[in-house]
Motif scaffolding. Structure first.
Motif, PDB file in Angstrom:
ATOM      1  N   ALA A   1      -7.729   5.935  -0.375  1.00 18.83           N
ATOM      2  CA  ALA A   1      -7.214   4.792   0.379  1.00 18.83           C
ATOM      3  C   ALA A   1      -6.991   3.633  -0.579  1.00 18.83           C
ATOM      4  O   ALA A   1      -7.637   3.527  -1.619  1.00 18.83           O
ATOM      5  CB  ALA A   1      -8.205   4.388   1.467  1.00 18.83           C
ATOM      6  N   VAL A   2      -6.061   2.763  -0.221  1.00 17.49           N
ATOM      7  CA  VAL A   2      -5.791   1.566  -1.009  1.00 17.49           C
ATOM      8  C   VAL A   2      -6.737   0.472  -0.532  1.00 17.49           C
ATOM      9  O   VAL A   2      -6.824   0.191   0.671  1.00 17.49           O
ATOM     10  CB  VAL A   2      -4.315   1.127  -0.845  1.00 17.49           C
ATOM     11  CG1 VAL A   2      -4.071  -0.216  -1.503  1.00 17.49           C
ATOM     12  CG2 VAL A   2      -3.388   2.193  -1.414  1.00 17.49           C
TER      13      VAL A   2
ATOM     14  N   ALA B   1       0.802  -1.226   0.000  1.00 15.77           N
ATOM     15  CA  ALA B   1       0.000   0.000   0.000  1.00 15.77           C
ATOM     16  C   ALA B   1       0.835   1.278   0.000  1.00 15.77           C
ATOM     17  O   ALA B   1       0.491   2.246  -0.687  1.00 15.77           O
ATOM     18  CB  ALA B   1      -0.937   0.006   1.205  1.00 15.77           C
TER      19      ALA B   1
ATOM     20  N   TYR C   1      -1.741   6.664   7.131  1.00 21.69           N
ATOM     21  CA  TYR C   1      -0.825   7.337   6.201  1.00 21.69           C
ATOM     22  C   TYR C   1      -1.340   8.744   5.901  1.00 21.69           C
ATOM     23  O   TYR C   1      -0.605   9.727   6.005  1.00 21.69           O
ATOM     24  CB  TYR C   1      -0.729   6.515   4.917  1.00 21.69           C
ATOM     25  CG  TYR C   1       0.247   7.028   3.885  1.00 21.69           C
ATOM     26  CD1 TYR C   1       1.486   6.427   3.718  1.00 21.69           C
ATOM     27  CD2 TYR C   1      -0.072   8.098   3.056  1.00 21.69           C
ATOM     28  CE1 TYR C   1       2.384   6.877   2.763  1.00 21.69           C
ATOM     29  CE2 TYR C   1       0.817   8.557   2.105  1.00 21.69           C
ATOM     30  CZ  TYR C   1       2.042   7.950   1.953  1.00 21.69           C
ATOM     31  OH  TYR C   1       2.926   8.403   1.002  1.00 21.69           O
ATOM     32  N   ILE C   2      -2.597   8.833   5.530  1.00 20.58           N
ATOM     33  CA  ILE C   2      -3.185  10.122   5.165  1.00 20.58           C
ATOM     34  C   ILE C   2      -3.166  11.089   6.355  1.00 20.58           C
ATOM     35  O   ILE C   2      -2.836  12.267   6.205  1.00 20.58           O
ATOM     36  CB  ILE C   2      -4.609   9.918   4.608  1.00 20.58           C
ATOM     37  CG1 ILE C   2      -4.529   9.200   3.248  1.00 20.58           C
ATOM     38  CG2 ILE C   2      -5.369  11.241   4.512  1.00 20.58           C
ATOM     39  CD1 ILE C   2      -5.845   8.636   2.751  1.00 20.58           C
TER      40      ILE C   2
ATOM     41  N   THR D   1      -4.170   1.182   7.272  1.00 22.48           N
ATOM     42  CA  THR D   1      -2.853   1.727   6.943  1.00 22.48           C
ATOM     43  C   THR D   1      -3.016   3.002   6.123  1.00 22.48           C
ATOM     44  O   THR D   1      -2.319   3.994   6.362  1.00 22.48           O
ATOM     45  CB  THR D   1      -2.017   0.687   6.178  1.00 22.48           C
ATOM     46  OG1 THR D   1      -1.840  -0.458   7.015  1.00 22.48           O
ATOM     47  CG2 THR D   1      -0.656   1.235   5.789  1.00 22.48           C
ATOM     48  N   SER D   2      -3.931   2.996   5.170  1.00 15.94           N
ATOM     49  CA  SER D   2      -4.176   4.186   4.343  1.00 15.94           C
ATOM     50  C   SER D   2      -4.641   5.361   5.191  1.00 15.94           C
ATOM     51  O   SER D   2      -4.153   6.492   5.022  1.00 15.94           O
ATOM     52  CB  SER D   2      -5.232   3.890   3.280  1.00 15.94           C
ATOM     53  OG  SER D   2      -4.799   2.902   2.379  1.00 15.94           O
ATOM     54  N   ASP D   3      -5.577   5.115   6.089  1.00 14.80           N
ATOM     55  CA  ASP D   3      -6.067   6.193   6.954  1.00 14.80           C
ATOM     56  C   ASP D   3      -4.952   6.766   7.825  1.00 14.80           C
ATOM     57  O   ASP D   3      -4.846   7.977   7.997  1.00 14.80           O
ATOM     58  CB  ASP D   3      -7.220   5.703   7.827  1.00 14.80           C
ATOM     59  CG  ASP D   3      -8.498   5.436   7.036  1.00 14.80           C
ATOM     60  OD1 ASP D   3      -8.584   5.861   5.861  1.00 14.80           O
ATOM     61  OD2 ASP D   3      -9.410   4.805   7.597  1.00 14.80           O
TER      62      ASP D   3
ATOM     63  N   THR E   1      -7.154  -0.332   4.359  1.00 11.27           N
ATOM     64  CA  THR E   1      -7.894   0.844   4.816  1.00 11.27           C
ATOM     65  C   THR E   1      -7.271   1.480   6.050  1.00 11.27           C
ATOM     66  O   THR E   1      -7.080   2.698   6.099  1.00 11.27           O
ATOM     67  CB  THR E   1      -9.358   0.476   5.099  1.00 11.27           C
ATOM     68  OG1 THR E   1      -9.911  -0.108   3.918  1.00 11.27           O
ATOM     69  CG2 THR E   1     -10.171   1.697   5.489  1.00 11.27           C
TER      70      THR E   1
ATOM     71  N   LEU F   1       0.304   4.776  -2.122  1.00  7.40           N
ATOM     72  CA  LEU F   1      -0.094   6.009  -1.435  1.00  7.40           C
ATOM     73  C   LEU F   1       0.921   7.117  -1.681  1.00  7.40           C
ATOM     74  O   LEU F   1       0.548   8.281  -1.878  1.00  7.40           O
ATOM     75  CB  LEU F   1      -0.257   5.738   0.063  1.00  7.40           C
ATOM     76  CG  LEU F   1      -1.412   4.812   0.434  1.00  7.40           C
ATOM     77  CD1 LEU F   1      -1.234   4.289   1.860  1.00  7.40           C
ATOM     78  CD2 LEU F   1      -2.747   5.515   0.269  1.00  7.40           C
TER      79      LEU F   1
END
Length: 136
Positions: free
Chosen positions: A112-113, A94, A123-124, A119-121, A117, A98
């Protein structure tokens, strides 16, 4: 015939209810936020900024960004979920996606990837906090 009318009326009421509940957010003023939300990198700023440690369901996420003359030129992971092989595999898949999106968008306004989800959240959120810090 009466049954069709009742079903249509119920469907219409349900649709109106859903649409009425959707929040409306007016567009941001030019130059204040990145397209669709999120702070853009500080104009003309050069430096390295570390984002918040964001706890997620599977472990913390933290990023460090590099700005060069107001452009986001590098995003690197300081911390990623790594509690087990699956967490490491998801992050390894991911995070490059990202990062490509963040560099292209020049903001934290990225998708998100799928399958990553949490990890994406994280990251963002960490990316956004680093961008916020770039504004001093």
């Amino acid at each position: 015939m009466r049954r069709v009318v009742i079903t249509s009326a119920v469907t219409l009421v349900a649709l109106v209810t859903v649409l009425a509940a959707k929040p409306h957010r007016p567009p941001d003023a030019p130059g204040t936020r990145a397209a669709g939300g999120g702070t853009a990198p500080a104009a003309g700023r050069t430096g390295v900024f570390t984002g918040d440690v964001v706890p997620t369901e599977y472990g913390p996420v933290q990023l460090r960004i590099t700005l060069t003359k107001g452009r986001l030129t590098r995003v690197e992971a300081v911390r990623l979920p790594d509690g087990n092989a699956r967490d490491r595999k998801i992050a390894a898949s991911a995070v490059p996606q990202l990062t490509r999106e963040a560099l292209a968008a020049q903001s934290a306004r990225i998708d998100a990837v799928s399958g990553a989800t949490y990890t994406s959240d994280g990251y963002i959120s960490s990316l956004q906090s680093a961008l916020d810090r770039s504004h001093g």
